[in-house]
Scaffold this active site. Structure first.
Site, PDB file in Angstrom:
ATOM      1  N   ASP A   1       0.511  -1.185  -0.089  1.00 29.08           N
ATOM      2  CA  ASP A   1      -0.123   0.463   0.264  1.00 29.08           C
ATOM      3  C   ASP A   1       0.779   1.102   0.275  1.00 29.08           C
ATOM      4  O   ASP A   1       0.515   2.115  -0.125  1.00 29.08           O
ATOM      5  CB  ASP A   1      -1.094  -0.036   0.671  1.00 29.08           C
ATOM      6  CG  ASP A   1      -2.103   1.153   1.236  1.00 29.08           C
ATOM      7  OD1 ASP A   1      -2.022   1.675   0.432  1.00 29.08           O
ATOM      8  OD2 ASP A   1      -1.877   1.423   1.943  1.00 29.08           O
TER       9      ASP A   1
ATOM     10  N   GLN B   1      -4.916  -0.858  -7.193  1.00 28.72           N
ATOM     11  CA  GLN B   1      -5.163   0.157  -6.376  1.00 28.72           C
ATOM     12  C   GLN B   1      -5.925   1.336  -7.125  1.00 28.72           C
ATOM     13  O   GLN B   1      -5.154   1.749  -7.926  1.00 28.72           O
ATOM     14  CB  GLN B   1      -4.083   0.537  -5.454  1.00 28.72           C
ATOM     15  CG  GLN B   1      -5.225   1.375  -4.220  1.00 28.72           C
ATOM     16  CD  GLN B   1      -3.924   1.691  -3.110  1.00 28.72           C
ATOM     17  OE1 GLN B   1      -3.390   2.829  -3.280  1.00 28.72           O
ATOM     18  NE2 GLN B   1      -3.274   1.494  -2.210  1.00 28.72           N
TER      19      GLN B   1
ATOM     20  N   SER C   1      -6.804   6.107  -0.016  1.00 30.79           N
ATOM     21  CA  SER C   1      -7.075   4.573  -1.023  1.00 30.79           C
ATOM     22  C   SER C   1      -8.458   4.466  -0.333  1.00 30.79           C
ATOM     23  O   SER C   1      -9.023   4.100   0.626  1.00 30.79           O
ATOM     24  CB  SER C   1      -5.634   3.406  -0.109  1.00 30.79           C
ATOM     25  OG  SER C   1      -4.986   3.400  -0.083  1.00 30.79           O
TER      26      SER C   1
END
Length: 290
Positions: A204, A278, A228
Protein backbone atom coordinates in the site's frame (compact mmCIF):
# COMPACT_ATOMS: atom_id res chain seq x y z
CA UNK A 1 3.89 3.63 11.23
CA UNK A 2 6.02 1.16 13.21
CA UNK A 3 9.66 2.17 13.44
CA UNK A 4 11.09 -1.37 13.49
CA UNK A 5 10.32 -4.76 12.00
CA UNK A 6 9.87 -6.19 15.50
CA UNK A 7 7.26 -3.50 16.16
CA UNK A 8 5.50 -4.35 12.91
CA UNK A 9 5.50 -8.07 13.75
CA UNK A 10 3.95 -7.29 17.14
CA UNK A 11 1.29 -5.16 15.42
CA UNK A 12 0.43 -8.09 13.15
CA UNK A 13 0.25 -10.60 16.02
CA UNK A 14 -3.48 -10.25 16.65
CA UNK A 15 -5.19 -11.15 19.92
CA UNK A 16 -7.83 -13.86 19.60
CA UNK A 17 -10.98 -12.62 21.35
CA UNK A 18 -13.33 -15.46 20.42
CA UNK A 19 -13.69 -18.00 17.62
CA UNK A 20 -13.40 -16.01 14.34
CA UNK A 21 -12.88 -12.74 16.25
CA UNK A 22 -9.50 -11.00 16.55
CA UNK A 23 -8.31 -7.68 17.91
CA UNK A 24 -5.50 -5.54 16.51
CA UNK A 25 -3.90 -2.35 17.80
CA UNK A 26 -1.91 0.44 16.15
CA UNK A 27 1.53 1.80 17.05
CA UNK A 28 1.85 5.33 18.41
CA UNK A 29 2.81 7.26 15.32
CA UNK A 30 1.11 10.63 15.64
CA UNK A 31 -0.93 9.93 12.51
CA UNK A 32 -4.60 10.92 12.50
CA UNK A 33 -5.69 7.70 10.79
CA UNK A 34 -4.45 4.13 10.56
CA UNK A 35 -2.15 3.38 7.63
CA UNK A 36 -4.15 1.40 5.08
CA UNK A 37 -1.45 -1.22 4.63
CA UNK A 38 -1.68 -2.06 8.33
CA UNK A 39 -5.42 -2.73 8.08
CA UNK A 40 -4.90 -4.89 4.97
CA UNK A 41 -2.16 -6.90 6.68
CA UNK A 42 -4.03 -7.33 9.97
CA UNK A 43 -7.18 -8.46 8.14
CA UNK A 44 -5.09 -10.96 6.17
CA UNK A 45 -3.55 -12.27 9.41
CA UNK A 46 -7.04 -12.72 10.88
CA UNK A 47 -8.04 -14.77 7.84
CA UNK A 48 -4.79 -16.78 7.94
CA UNK A 49 -5.49 -17.78 11.56
CA UNK A 50 -8.55 -19.72 10.34
CA UNK A 51 -6.85 -21.50 7.41
CA UNK A 52 -4.41 -24.47 7.49
CA UNK A 53 -0.78 -23.40 7.02
CA UNK A 54 -0.44 -25.62 3.96
CA UNK A 55 -2.90 -23.35 2.14
CA UNK A 56 -1.15 -19.99 1.61
CA UNK A 57 -2.99 -16.92 0.39
CA UNK A 58 -3.07 -16.49 -3.39
CA UNK A 59 -5.26 -13.38 -3.67
CA UNK A 60 -7.00 -10.69 -1.67
CA UNK A 61 -9.43 -7.89 -2.46
CA UNK A 62 -10.25 -5.12 -0.03
CA UNK A 63 -12.36 -1.96 0.25
CA UNK A 64 -11.66 0.97 2.55
CA UNK A 65 -14.91 2.53 3.79
CA UNK A 66 -13.95 4.73 6.73
CA UNK A 67 -10.65 6.07 8.10
CA UNK A 68 -9.31 3.96 10.95
CA UNK A 69 -8.82 5.52 14.39
CA UNK A 70 -5.29 4.67 15.63
CA UNK A 71 -6.23 5.38 19.26
CA UNK A 72 -8.59 2.41 19.62
CA UNK A 73 -8.31 -1.30 18.68
CA UNK A 74 -9.73 -2.76 15.48
CA UNK A 75 -11.91 -5.86 15.75
CA UNK A 76 -11.60 -8.30 12.84
CA UNK A 77 -14.54 -10.65 12.26
CA UNK A 78 -13.74 -13.61 10.00
CA UNK A 79 -16.48 -15.32 8.00
CA UNK A 80 -15.61 -18.86 6.82
CA UNK A 81 -17.22 -18.84 3.40
CA UNK A 82 -15.85 -22.05 1.91
CA UNK A 83 -13.38 -24.87 2.58
CA UNK A 84 -13.04 -26.78 -0.68
CA UNK A 85 -10.79 -29.53 -1.95
CA UNK A 86 -8.18 -27.06 -3.24
CA UNK A 87 -9.34 -23.57 -2.28
CA UNK A 88 -10.42 -21.85 0.93
CA UNK A 89 -12.34 -18.55 0.99
CA UNK A 90 -12.60 -16.06 3.84
CA UNK A 91 -14.24 -12.67 4.29
CA UNK A 92 -13.00 -10.34 7.01
CA UNK A 93 -14.79 -7.25 8.33
CA UNK A 94 -12.69 -4.69 10.25
CA UNK A 95 -14.81 -2.87 12.83
CA UNK A 96 -14.30 0.26 14.92
CA UNK A 97 -16.85 2.24 16.93
CA UNK A 98 -19.51 -0.26 15.86
CA UNK A 99 -19.01 0.36 12.12
CA UNK A 100 -17.09 -1.38 9.33
CA UNK A 101 -13.98 0.52 8.25
CA UNK A 102 -12.63 -2.12 5.81
CA UNK A 103 -13.65 -5.41 4.25
CA UNK A 104 -11.36 -8.08 2.85
CA UNK A 105 -12.06 -11.18 0.80
CA UNK A 106 -9.15 -13.59 0.55
CA UNK A 107 -8.61 -16.90 -1.20
CA UNK A 108 -6.13 -19.59 -0.17
CA UNK A 109 -4.94 -22.59 -2.17
CA UNK A 110 -3.03 -25.76 -1.43
CA UNK A 111 0.19 -26.11 -3.43
CA UNK A 112 -0.07 -27.66 -6.86
CA UNK A 113 2.07 -27.81 -9.98
CA UNK A 114 0.92 -26.08 -13.16
CA UNK A 115 1.83 -23.99 -16.19
CA UNK A 116 4.43 -21.33 -15.39
CA UNK A 117 5.32 -18.05 -17.12
CA UNK A 118 5.87 -14.42 -16.17
CA UNK A 119 6.77 -11.00 -17.57
CA UNK A 120 10.37 -9.80 -17.27
CA UNK A 121 11.58 -7.46 -14.55
CA UNK A 122 12.42 -3.94 -15.79
CA UNK A 123 16.10 -3.18 -16.32
CA UNK A 124 16.79 -0.55 -13.63
CA UNK A 125 19.72 0.24 -11.30
CA UNK A 126 20.13 -2.22 -8.43
CA UNK A 127 19.49 -1.04 -4.85
CA UNK A 128 23.19 -0.87 -3.97
CA UNK A 129 23.68 1.54 -6.91
CA UNK A 130 21.15 4.07 -5.56
CA UNK A 131 21.71 6.85 -3.00
CA UNK A 132 20.61 6.03 0.53
CA UNK A 133 21.34 7.08 4.08
CA UNK A 134 23.54 10.16 4.35
CA UNK A 135 24.05 10.29 0.57
CA UNK A 136 20.29 10.43 0.05
CA UNK A 137 19.95 13.27 2.56
CA UNK A 138 22.78 15.25 1.02
CA UNK A 139 22.08 14.76 -2.68
CA UNK A 140 18.29 14.67 -2.80
CA UNK A 141 16.36 15.35 0.39
CA UNK A 142 18.18 18.64 1.05
CA UNK A 143 16.39 20.00 -2.03
CA UNK A 144 12.99 18.46 -1.29
CA UNK A 145 10.02 20.26 0.31
CA UNK A 146 9.74 19.94 4.09
CA UNK A 147 6.82 17.41 4.06
CA UNK A 148 8.84 15.15 1.75
CA UNK A 149 11.94 15.34 3.98
CA UNK A 150 9.92 14.56 7.11
CA UNK A 151 8.37 11.50 5.45
CA UNK A 152 11.60 10.00 4.11
CA UNK A 153 13.58 10.66 7.30
CA UNK A 154 10.97 8.98 9.54
CA UNK A 155 12.04 5.57 10.94
CA UNK A 156 9.96 2.74 9.48
CA UNK A 157 10.12 -1.07 9.23
CA UNK A 158 10.30 -0.94 5.41
CA UNK A 159 13.26 0.56 3.55
CA UNK A 160 12.63 2.25 0.20
CA UNK A 161 15.14 3.12 -2.50
CA UNK A 162 13.34 4.84 -5.39
CA UNK A 163 15.12 4.69 -8.73
CA UNK A 164 14.16 8.36 -9.22
CA UNK A 165 13.13 11.19 -6.88
CA UNK A 166 12.26 13.58 -9.73
CA UNK A 167 8.56 13.72 -8.85
CA UNK A 168 9.39 15.03 -5.35
CA UNK A 169 11.72 17.75 -6.61
CA UNK A 170 9.63 19.27 -9.41
CA UNK A 171 6.06 20.18 -10.23
CA UNK A 172 6.51 19.17 -13.87
CA UNK A 173 4.07 16.63 -15.27
CA UNK A 174 5.91 13.31 -15.52
CA UNK A 175 5.14 9.88 -16.93
CA UNK A 176 2.88 8.07 -14.40
CA UNK A 177 5.24 5.24 -13.53
CA UNK A 178 7.98 4.54 -11.01
CA UNK A 179 10.31 1.81 -9.75
CA UNK A 180 11.07 1.47 -6.04
CA UNK A 181 13.27 -1.11 -4.32
CA UNK A 182 11.72 -2.27 -1.02
CA UNK A 183 12.64 -4.61 1.84
CA UNK A 184 11.92 -5.14 5.53
CA UNK A 185 14.54 -3.54 7.77
CA UNK A 186 15.36 -6.54 9.94
CA UNK A 187 14.91 -10.28 10.26
CA UNK A 188 11.46 -11.63 9.45
CA UNK A 189 12.15 -15.36 9.25
CA UNK A 190 10.79 -18.05 6.96
CA UNK A 191 7.10 -18.16 7.95
CA UNK A 192 5.24 -17.86 4.60
CA UNK A 193 2.14 -16.40 6.27
CA UNK A 194 4.09 -13.60 8.01
CA UNK A 195 6.08 -12.81 4.86
CA UNK A 196 2.85 -12.58 2.86
CA UNK A 197 1.27 -10.30 5.49
CA UNK A 198 4.25 -7.92 5.50
CA UNK A 199 4.26 -7.90 1.69
CA UNK A 200 0.59 -6.90 1.83
CA UNK A 201 1.50 -4.19 4.35
CA UNK A 202 4.16 -2.61 2.15
CA UNK A 203 2.12 -3.00 -1.05
CA UNK A 204 0.00 0.00 0.00
CA UNK A 205 3.06 2.28 0.09
CA UNK A 206 3.92 4.67 -2.80
CA UNK A 207 1.11 3.37 -5.05
CA UNK A 208 -1.25 6.32 -4.75
CA UNK A 209 1.53 8.77 -5.52
CA UNK A 210 2.14 7.23 -8.94
CA UNK A 211 -1.31 8.29 -10.15
CA UNK A 212 -0.41 11.93 -9.43
CA UNK A 213 2.83 12.12 -11.43
CA UNK A 214 1.01 12.95 -14.68
CA UNK A 215 -0.45 16.05 -13.00
CA UNK A 216 2.73 17.43 -11.43
CA UNK A 217 1.45 16.60 -7.95
CA UNK A 218 2.27 14.26 -5.07
CA UNK A 219 0.45 12.97 -1.99
CA UNK A 220 2.39 15.56 0.03
CA UNK A 221 0.71 18.41 -1.85
CA UNK A 222 -1.72 20.27 0.42
CA UNK A 223 -3.97 20.91 -2.60
CA UNK A 224 -4.84 17.20 -2.87
CA UNK A 225 -7.12 15.01 -0.75
CA UNK A 226 -5.72 11.50 -1.15
CA UNK A 227 -6.83 8.15 0.28
CA UNK A 228 -6.87 4.49 -0.76
CA UNK A 229 -10.32 3.29 -1.87
CA UNK A 230 -9.72 -0.36 -2.74
CA UNK A 231 -6.79 -2.75 -2.98
CA UNK A 232 -6.27 -6.03 -4.80
CA UNK A 233 -3.27 -8.33 -4.64
CA UNK A 234 -2.25 -11.66 -6.18
CA UNK A 235 0.56 -13.75 -4.68
CA UNK A 236 2.33 -15.71 -7.42
CA UNK A 237 5.45 -17.17 -5.83
CA UNK A 238 7.06 -17.52 -2.37
CA UNK A 239 8.56 -14.33 -0.96
CA UNK A 240 11.12 -13.32 1.67
CA UNK A 241 10.47 -9.68 2.53
CA UNK A 242 13.85 -9.30 4.27
CA UNK A 243 15.41 -9.36 0.80
CA UNK A 244 15.21 -6.59 -1.80
CA UNK A 245 12.25 -6.55 -4.18
CA UNK A 246 11.57 -4.17 -7.06
CA UNK A 247 8.12 -2.57 -6.87
CA UNK A 248 7.41 -1.36 -10.39
CA UNK A 249 4.25 0.72 -10.81
CA UNK A 250 2.24 2.50 -13.48
CA UNK A 251 -1.01 4.44 -13.53
CA UNK A 252 -3.03 3.85 -16.72
CA UNK A 253 -5.85 6.25 -15.84
CA UNK A 254 -7.23 8.92 -13.55
CA UNK A 255 -10.76 10.30 -13.78
CA UNK A 256 -13.71 11.22 -11.60
CA UNK A 257 -11.46 12.18 -8.67
CA UNK A 258 -9.88 8.70 -8.65
CA UNK A 259 -6.54 7.35 -9.82
CA UNK A 260 -5.78 3.74 -10.75
CA UNK A 261 -2.32 2.27 -10.20
CA UNK A 262 -0.95 -1.19 -11.02
CA UNK A 263 2.09 -2.72 -9.38
CA UNK A 264 4.37 -5.73 -9.78
CA UNK A 265 6.84 -7.00 -7.19
CA UNK A 266 9.98 -8.79 -8.39
CA UNK A 267 12.68 -10.52 -6.34
CA UNK A 268 16.34 -9.65 -6.93
CA UNK A 269 16.71 -12.61 -9.27
CA UNK A 270 13.78 -11.39 -11.40
CA UNK A 271 10.97 -13.67 -10.17
CA UNK A 272 7.53 -12.03 -10.19
CA UNK A 273 6.26 -12.69 -6.65
CA UNK A 274 3.09 -10.57 -6.58
CA UNK A 275 0.84 -8.24 -8.58
CA UNK A 276 -1.15 -5.32 -7.14
CA UNK A 277 -3.91 -2.96 -8.28
CA UNK A 278 -5.34 -0.04 -6.36
CA UNK A 279 -7.73 2.82 -6.99
CA UNK A 280 -7.38 5.85 -4.77
CA UNK A 281 -9.10 9.13 -4.15
CA UNK A 282 -7.07 12.03 -5.64
CA UNK A 283 -9.55 14.87 -5.25
CA UNK A 284 -8.49 18.52 -5.37
CA UNK A 285 -9.32 20.09 -2.00
CA UNK A 286 -12.18 22.52 -2.11
CA UNK A 287 -11.39 26.05 -1.00
CA UNK A 288 -12.80 26.94 2.40
CA UNK A 289 -15.89 29.14 2.31
CA UNK A 290 -15.28 32.79 3.03
Amino acid sequence: MNGTVDGLIRTLDLEKVEENLYRGTSPRSGWQRIFGGQVIAQALVAAQRTVPAERPVHSLHGYFMRPGDPKVPVVYEVKRIRDGGSFTTRIVIAIQHGEAIFTLSASFQKHEEGLDHQVSMPDVPRPDELPHGAALNERILSEAPEPVRRYWERPRPIEFRPVSFDHYLTQKKLAPRQDVWVRAVGEVGDDPALNAAILAYLSDMTLLDTSLFAHGLSVFDARIQAASLDHAMWFHRPVRVGEWHLYTQDSPSSSGGRGLTRGALFSLDGALVASVAQEGLIRPRRAASA
